[in-house]
Motif scaffolding. Structure first.
Motif, PDB file in Angstrom:
ATOM      1  N   GLN A   5      -8.228   2.076   3.259  1.00 38.22           N
ATOM      2  CA  GLN A   5      -7.817   0.675   3.265  1.00 38.22           C
ATOM      3  C   GLN A   5      -6.916   0.326   4.441  1.00 38.22           C
ATOM      4  OE1 GLN A   5      -6.245  -0.670  -0.538  1.00 38.22           O
ATOM      5  NE2 GLN A   5      -7.363   0.961  -1.622  1.00 38.22           N
ATOM      6  N   PRO A  47       0.104   6.512   2.279  1.00 39.19           N
ATOM      7  CA  PRO A  47      -1.252   6.011   2.030  1.00 39.19           C
ATOM      8  C   PRO A  47      -2.337   6.880   2.651  1.00 39.19           C
ATOM      9  CG  PRO A  47       0.189   4.244   2.782  1.00 39.19           C
ATOM     10  CD  PRO A  47       0.923   5.530   3.003  1.00 39.19           C
ATOM     11  N   ALA A  60       1.044   4.153  -2.927  1.00 37.89           N
ATOM     12  CA  ALA A  60       0.878   5.576  -2.634  1.00 37.89           C
ATOM     13  C   ALA A  60       2.067   6.386  -3.157  1.00 37.89           C
ATOM     14  CB  ALA A  60       0.719   5.786  -1.130  1.00 37.89           C
ATOM     15  N   LEU A 102      -6.823   5.462  -0.631  1.00 37.02           N
ATOM     16  CA  LEU A 102      -5.939   4.501   0.019  1.00 37.02           C
ATOM     17  C   LEU A 102      -6.041   4.566   1.535  1.00 37.02           C
ATOM     18  CD1 LEU A 102      -2.666   4.706  -2.145  1.00 37.02           C
ATOM     19  CD2 LEU A 102      -4.694   3.259  -2.451  1.00 37.02           C
ATOM     20  N   ARG A 103      -6.311   5.745   2.044  1.00 32.24           N
ATOM     21  CA  ARG A 103      -6.392   5.910   3.501  1.00 32.24           C
ATOM     22  C   ARG A 103      -7.424   4.960   4.106  1.00 32.24           C
ATOM     23  NH1 ARG A 103      -8.336  11.437   6.645  1.00 32.24           N
ATOM     24  NH2 ARG A 103      -7.622  10.847   8.751  1.00 32.24           N
ATOM     25  N   GLN A 123       1.639   6.940  -6.868  1.00 29.02           N
ATOM     26  CA  GLN A 123       0.577   7.902  -7.181  1.00 29.02           C
ATOM     27  C   GLN A 123       1.016   9.325  -6.846  1.00 29.02           C
ATOM     28  OE1 GLN A 123      -3.428   7.018  -6.018  1.00 29.02           O
ATOM     29  NE2 GLN A 123      -3.221   4.823  -6.387  1.00 29.02           N
ATOM     30  N   LEU A 183       0.834  -1.203   0.000  1.00 26.28           N
ATOM     31  CA  LEU A 183       0.000   0.000   0.000  1.00 26.28           C
ATOM     32  C   LEU A 183       0.869   1.252   0.000  1.00 26.28           C
ATOM     33  CD1 LEU A 183      -3.065   0.720   0.102  1.00 26.28           C
ATOM     34  CD2 LEU A 183      -2.752   1.104   2.556  1.00 26.28           C
TER      35      LEU A 183
END
Length: 349
Positions: A307, A298, A186, A304-305, A189, A182
């Motif tokens: 998750q 993340p 991040a 993403l946060r 991205q 993860l």
């Protein structure tokens, strides 16, 4: 006067306070330790207004990160960490206090007002953390292959709980692998966004001397270790996300403990509590001979946060605020523990 009575209240590398010091002198002395708090990109987004018996802890929004931190969440967390250091230092110099958070009818940038009162708060556990303020260090280097003792993990959880947040400690390799993936996602991205790269480059500029991050501390790529004058230009121009993702993936897998700090709500009160909990956890870790670094990517990327709580064993409704890796880092040469700090007279009035 007896020689013992002439000894200073505190004598450290960050200043000397005499027994006869006034309340205001003690407040200003305590602020020397408040400013040693951590902050994202070492922006140091705080300022302090000192009165004869009070300190206002304020946000300096001119030092915000509008791309990585568009709602000033991490800015508020940083100020909360400075507030906790202030509490520890005040306890160490023998001052009891009361705290008003976000005092009404005040400037919205005033996050807390700390007032010295004879019958105020006096936490007997805080002075024991004072020495750790100066020894706490952030390292982006690999940690030793040494598990974090369960008693230490419980101490970290207790430190966070004392400040009203939830703490998850993750050590099994299979769970760290999921977190590492993860974090790497991040990274890719974030670095794919030219705005993020420009903002980051601004804080590793070689002309910075009292704030920001030295290029050698960013772990962008080995190139930046020996080409510091070019670091900002390289980060701004090139998408280094793949290399950064690979580096952080390895760091997570090689870190014996991953710690997530989370809260039930996601507002300014929760952010300030997170900052105080963060510093309490970091000082507890430093007292145990451990160090930490941040893996907040993340949490900074929408989508993403959400998750993260499931990956660290928290309730899905929890609001992840910070992600850390903790372990035993390499020895740090004396005198270079902390990132550069602005002069005190720039942040205190």
């Amino acid at each position: 006067m007896d020689a013992a009575m002439q000894r200073p209240v505190v004598d450290s590398d960050h200043g000397r306070l005499e027994l006869s010091a006034s309340v205001e002198e003690r407040l200003r002395f305590a602020l020397r330790f408040a400013v040693l708090a951590p902050s994202n990109h070492n922006t140091q987004p705080w300022r302090f207004i000192v009165g004869p018996d009070s300190v206002a802890v304020c946000a300096d929004r001119l030092r915000a990160l509008p791309v990585a931190d568009p709602f000033d969440r991490e800015l508020t967390i940083s100020c909360g960490a400075a507030l906790f250091n202030l509490r520890v230092a005040l306890a160490r110099v023998g001052l009891a206090y009361s705290i008003a958070l976000f005092p009404s009818n005040a400037d919205p940038d005033v996050l807390a007002e700390v007032r010295i009162v004879p019958d105020g708060r006096c936490d007997d556990t805080l002075p024991d953390l004072f020495d750790a303020i100066a020894t706490r260090v952030t390292t982006r280097q690999p940690f030793a292959d040494e598990p974090v003792d369960q008693a230490v993990q419980q101490a970290l959880i207790a430190a966070g709980t004392a400040e009203g947040v939830d703490i998850a400690c993750v050590s099994p390799l299979v769970e760290r692998e999921r977190i590492a993936m993860l974090v790497a996602l991040a990274d890719r991205q974030q670095f794919g966004d030219p705005r993020f790269r420009r903002e980051l480059a601004n804080w590793i500029h070689p002309r910075r001397r009292e704030d920001g991050m030295p290029a050698y501390a960013t772990d962008m790529m080995p190139l930046l270790d020996f080409a510091t004058p070019l670091a900002a230009s390289v980060v701004r121009t090139f998408d280094l996300g793949g290399g950064v993702a690979a580096t952080h993936h390895r760091l997570v897998l090689g870190s014996p403990l991953i710690v997530c700090i989370a809260t039930g709500s996601d507002d300014r009160e929760a952010w300030l509590a997170t900052g105080q909990a963060l510093e309490r956890v970091l000082l507890a870790a430093a007292s145990a001979g451990l160090t930490a670094s941040y893996l907040n990517q993340p949490i900074e990327v929408p989508g993403l946060r959400e998750q993260l709580p499931a990956l660290v064993g928290l309730q899905p409704s929890a609001n992840a605020q910070l992600l850390l890796r903790i372990g035993r880092g390499p020895d740090v040469p004396p005198g270079v523990l902390h990132s550069p700090r602005r002069a005190l007279d720039e942040v205190v009035s």
